[in-house]
Design an enzyme around this catalytic site. Sequence first.
Site, PDB file in Angstrom:
ATOM      1  N   CYS A   2      49.769  21.012  51.811  1.00  0.00           N
ATOM      2  CA  CYS A   2      48.467  20.352  51.994  1.00  0.00           C
ATOM      3  C   CYS A   2      47.346  21.361  51.704  1.00  0.00           C
ATOM      4  O   CYS A   2      47.606  22.515  51.401  1.00  0.00           O
ATOM      5  CB  CYS A   2      48.317  19.852  53.426  1.00  0.00           C
ATOM      6  SG  CYS A   2      49.729  18.920  54.055  1.00  0.00           S
TER       7      CYS A   2
ATOM      8  N   ARG B  23      43.295  51.604  30.360  1.00  0.00           N
ATOM      9  CA  ARG B  23      42.712  50.598  31.260  1.00  0.00           C
ATOM     10  C   ARG B  23      43.838  49.984  32.091  1.00  0.00           C
ATOM     11  O   ARG B  23      44.579  49.132  31.610  1.00  0.00           O
ATOM     12  CB  ARG B  23      41.993  49.510  30.454  1.00  0.00           C
ATOM     13  CG  ARG B  23      40.868  50.048  29.564  1.00  0.00           C
ATOM     14  CD  ARG B  23      40.083  48.909  28.938  1.00  0.00           C
ATOM     15  NE  ARG B  23      40.920  47.988  28.192  1.00  0.00           N
ATOM     16  CZ  ARG B  23      41.232  48.110  26.900  1.00  0.00           C
ATOM     17  NH1 ARG B  23      40.763  49.122  26.195  1.00  0.00           N
ATOM     18  NH2 ARG B  23      42.013  47.219  26.323  1.00  0.00           N
TER      19      ARG B  23
ATOM     20  N   ARG C  54      40.039  37.115  20.146  1.00  0.00           N
ATOM     21  CA  ARG C  54      39.134  36.832  21.258  1.00  0.00           C
ATOM     22  C   ARG C  54      37.817  37.497  20.890  1.00  0.00           C
ATOM     23  O   ARG C  54      37.418  37.442  19.743  1.00  0.00           O
ATOM     24  CB  ARG C  54      39.784  37.404  22.543  1.00  0.00           C
ATOM     25  CG  ARG C  54      39.262  36.846  23.819  1.00  0.00           C
ATOM     26  CD  ARG C  54      40.159  37.197  25.017  1.00  0.00           C
ATOM     27  NE  ARG C  54      40.142  38.618  25.372  1.00  0.00           N
ATOM     28  CZ  ARG C  54      40.752  39.127  26.439  1.00  0.00           C
ATOM     29  NH1 ARG C  54      41.423  38.351  27.266  1.00  0.00           N
ATOM     30  NH2 ARG C  54      40.712  40.415  26.706  1.00  0.00           N
TER      31      ARG C  54
ATOM     32  N   TYR D 278      52.426  14.578  53.042  1.00  0.00           N
ATOM     33  CA  TYR D 278      51.892  13.486  52.224  1.00  0.00           C
ATOM     34  C   TYR D 278      52.954  12.911  51.289  1.00  0.00           C
ATOM     35  O   TYR D 278      53.678  13.656  50.634  1.00  0.00           O
ATOM     36  CB  TYR D 278      50.743  13.995  51.353  1.00  0.00           C
ATOM     37  CG  TYR D 278      49.499  14.349  52.132  1.00  0.00           C
ATOM     38  CD1 TYR D 278      48.795  13.384  52.850  1.00  0.00           C
ATOM     39  CD2 TYR D 278      49.010  15.657  52.128  1.00  0.00           C
ATOM     40  CE1 TYR D 278      47.645  13.722  53.553  1.00  0.00           C
ATOM     41  CE2 TYR D 278      47.856  15.999  52.824  1.00  0.00           C
ATOM     42  CZ  TYR D 278      47.173  15.026  53.543  1.00  0.00           C
ATOM     43  OH  TYR D 278      46.046  15.348  54.228  1.00  0.00           O
TER      44      TYR D 278
HETATM   45  C1  LIG Z   1      42.336  42.434  31.943  1.00  0.00           C
HETATM   46  C2  LIG Z   1      42.191  43.467  30.918  1.00  0.00           C
HETATM   47  C3  LIG Z   1      42.864  44.696  31.044  1.00  0.00           C
HETATM   48  C4  LIG Z   1      43.908  44.960  32.107  1.00  0.00           C
HETATM   49  O1  LIG Z   1      45.077  44.237  31.787  1.00  0.00           O
HETATM   50  P1  LIG Z   1      46.407  44.439  32.654  1.00  0.00           P
HETATM   51  O2  LIG Z   1      47.445  43.666  31.927  1.00  0.00           O
HETATM   52  O3  LIG Z   1      46.133  43.862  33.999  1.00  0.00           O
HETATM   53  O4  LIG Z   1      46.647  45.889  32.699  1.00  0.00           O
HETATM   54  C5  LIG Z   1      42.601  45.684  30.124  1.00  0.00           C
HETATM   55  N1  LIG Z   1      41.718  45.473  29.123  1.00  0.00           N
HETATM   56  C6  LIG Z   1      41.078  44.297  28.945  1.00  0.00           C
HETATM   57  C7  LIG Z   1      40.129  44.146  27.816  1.00  0.00           C
HETATM   58  C8  LIG Z   1      41.300  43.252  29.831  1.00  0.00           C
HETATM   59  O5  LIG Z   1      40.679  42.089  29.654  1.00  0.00           O
END
Ligand SMILES: *Cc1c(COP(=O)(O)O)cnc(C)c1O
Length: 385
Positions: free
Chosen positions: A323, A231, A144, A276
């Site tokens: 719906c 993170r 990415r 529907y």
């Molecule tokens: C979304 C994302 C996260 C968090 O990922 P989770 O699986 O929700 O913990 C951490 N780092 C990056 C670069 C992300 O895009």
Amino acid sequence: MYDENSRVCARVDLGAIEYNLEAMKGNIPDGVRIMAVIKTDAYGHGALRIAQFLEDKDYIWGYATATAEEAFDLRDNGIDKPILVLGYTFPYAYEKMLSLGIRPAVFREDMLKELGDCAEKLLRSGVIKNPAPIHIAVDTGMSRIGIRHDKSGEEFVGKAFEVESLEIEGIFTHFARADEKDLSNAKEREQIFAEFVKNAETAAGRKIPIHHCANSASIISIPESSMDMVRAGVTIYGMWPSDEVSKDIIDLKPAMELVSHIVMIKEVPAGTPVSYGGTFVTDSASKIATIPVGYGDGYPRSLSNKGYVLINGHRANILGRVCMDQFMVDVTDIPDVKEGDKVILLGKDPVSGETISAETLGDLSGRFNYELTCDINHRVPRVYI
Ligand SMILES: *Cc1c(COP(=O)(O)O)cnc(C)c1O
């Protein structure tokens, strides 16, 4: 008794969010800080409210958003902690972003040049007092964004160190496969990242203060790879990164419930089509309840004839197609059911204790738990408890 939240509302339990963060904190080494990933409006839970809630927690270093606009919205509303924009930021946003101390993820040479020039201008005019902090993104397996973990990447880091108006505050990578039972790929990628950063720092003769690679899955399964900061994303909200991640290591509480009320009940004879296309036809006399929620709220249409809700401690199956703004469920076997009764679309039934999780809804609708809460849109009021 009924109000603007009666049609449907997403109840977000801030206590659960704190509980989940503390569970994660307990699993990683002491002193490792947490970046709260609140992109996509905190996975649908409301980024501003959650940032406000986390602002004074000392273990929260700051926040991550996906876009500059998400970060601006937080700053415009008084959020002061560092914010990293995880994705590519287009140049129109650089001046505002750097003025507000919002960190871009950097991985293209043209970004270094344009951000550097912008920061220099802001330093000269006194808008910022110190070099603008940035984080470098490294690709170790997602294919990415991110620089390569090779000599060209090391050179990139060297060039970034030379831009005096910028400060490399952090360097990070993202795991493609930390949410699997077999963690060998994630562990190998962590080694590759650590090695790359060491080489780049040695080549430049400088250090980068914050190295980070761990997402939610890695916080749970490979806490030894926490580095300086983790993170945390989906786990903040009490959802699981995948069904392969062990649920025995930490405990999580789902933070969001989706609650509505029955707006009509009718008794119909056998042979009555529902919704529907008449894709469901009653095979006996039935009692049918209308729920005033639909895919216009982000409730998946793919739950048509597949999903269920919880009413007074009982399951009620969805009949026919969902719906845009309403759907129908079978309440034939629910005693004393009446118009105005509470309906749990996501969350725990207060009577039976049964829970519909985002994972269950994801399985039933052929979707992903992350997607489900992200898609609950702005027509649905959030209420914080
Ligand atoms: C979304 C994302 C996260 C968090 O990922 P989770 O699986 O929700 O913990 C951490 N780092 C990056 C670069 C992300 O895009």
